[in-house]
Design an enzyme around this catalytic site. Sequence first.
Site, mmCIF file in Angstrom:
data_model
loop_
_atom_site.group_PDB
_atom_site.id
_atom_site.type_symbol
_atom_site.label_atom_id
_atom_site.label_comp_id
_atom_site.label_asym_id
_atom_site.label_seq_id
_atom_site.Cartn_x
_atom_site.Cartn_y
_atom_site.Cartn_z
ATOM 1 N N GLU A 2 3.069 -10.091 0.383
ATOM 2 C CA GLU A 2 2.863 -9.613 1.726
ATOM 3 C C GLU A 2 2.503 -10.744 2.698
ATOM 4 O O GLU A 2 1.615 -11.537 2.429
ATOM 5 C CB GLU A 2 1.739 -8.577 1.716
ATOM 6 C CG GLU A 2 1.861 -7.583 2.826
ATOM 7 C CD GLU A 2 0.723 -7.707 3.799
ATOM 8 O OE1 GLU A 2 -0.309 -8.259 3.422
ATOM 9 O OE2 GLU A 2 0.899 -7.247 4.943
ATOM 10 N N CYS A 91 -2.863 -4.654 -5.538
ATOM 11 C CA CYS A 91 -3.364 -5.324 -4.324
ATOM 12 C C CYS A 91 -4.892 -5.263 -4.263
ATOM 13 O O CYS A 91 -5.484 -4.191 -4.355
ATOM 14 C CB CYS A 91 -2.755 -4.677 -3.091
ATOM 15 S SG CYS A 91 -3.288 -5.504 -1.577
ATOM 16 N N ASN A 192 2.248 -11.986 -15.498
ATOM 17 C CA ASN A 192 2.089 -12.564 -14.166
ATOM 18 C C ASN A 192 0.679 -13.142 -13.999
ATOM 19 O O ASN A 192 -0.282 -12.606 -14.536
ATOM 20 C CB ASN A 192 2.345 -11.467 -13.113
ATOM 21 C CG ASN A 192 1.969 -11.900 -11.697
ATOM 22 O OD1 ASN A 192 1.109 -11.286 -11.067
ATOM 23 N ND2 ASN A 192 2.586 -12.938 -11.213
#
Length: 333
Positions: A2, A91, A192
């Site tokens: 983002e 997030c 990740n």
Amino acid sequence: MEGVIDAHARDLLTRRPGFDWAVTEFVRVVDARLPPKVFLRHCPELATGVTTPTGVPVALQLLGSDPGALAANAEQARDLGASAIDLNFGCPAKLVNRHDGGASLLRDPRRVQAAVAAVHDAVGDTLPVTAKIRLGFSHRRLALACAQAAADGGATQLVVHARTRDEGYRPPAHWEWIGRIRRHLPIPVVANGDIWSLEDYWKARTLSGCRDVMLGRGALADPLLAHRIQHWLNTGERLPDTQWQGRASILAEYAALQRSTLPERIVTSLVKQWLNHMRYRDDEAERRFQAVKRINDLEGLLAGLGHAPQEPGHTPREPRHTTGAPAGTLSHV
Ligand SMILES: Cc1cc2nc3c(=O)[nH]c(=O)nc-3n(C[C@H](O)[C@H](O)[C@H](O)COP(=O)(O)O)c2cc1C
């Protein structure tokens, strides 16, 4: 990512082989079905086959907590041509979590399952639905339950960022925890977090046992990282380190692409933002960043990067490798 990796950045990062797929910045879903322009802004690739110019597929990411609203927006995305929907449960931003989005759902695996199931019921027959989680909100005790919940809801793949929400982006990433999840789950798991180099890549793969990894900040720091990894997997040879001129030319091209649609003031801050990410483990990028960080005009900034302009279109656009698939695949957000 983002505010950082938009369609232009995806284009630049995928000009060399390395990435197998990419993900948009998250589309924030609250209650209503969002208008097409919101989806097209996050994913301009919807208008061009939902791939980057070199053919790397782009998944559209939704972030929200209301299952009905997520389902309605997944349908909207599908109707606009999306080819995969990814759900963001990772997030850590305070504002997002305060509004009950992103990692805040990891406090209750039932909510993860409800969100994934609603989207899967809405579009799962036509599109893959994938999910991204962290290891938890403030602890890891629910990591396996949340991962299982995503799979039970119908996710076809799970990306795991190997930290809790409260750990933010602080090293280390707990890659071994991804391995626990991978062994527990019937769907593919992608590792990740904190992959900045070939060595990190290999360590993350070894500790997680995952075949696939997702690159985030590491791909901004070294835009050739995915290519470097794939080249090494294919040939066993290490590519030379990325030189400053290569980075500067990517930043200059990024500025040129952004300039076609955005005011210079914003382009200037976007270029500085990417340069900021390049500072990690790169002394020249650090030196340049310190030299230009107070420059507010784009020409001055680009001059400070010392980029030697070349003929237009100098950044090579190589077709994506379709054969000789590497042992591991890569993606980025
Ligand atoms: C500025 C910023 C924006 C991000 N935006 C998103 C996003 O929109 N969707 C998402 O799934 N992850 C997002 N992430 C998280 C990254 O995708 C990734 O999971 C995280 O940074 C750890 O991987 P890395 O160490 O390779 O960066 C963002 C991270 C950063 C630093």
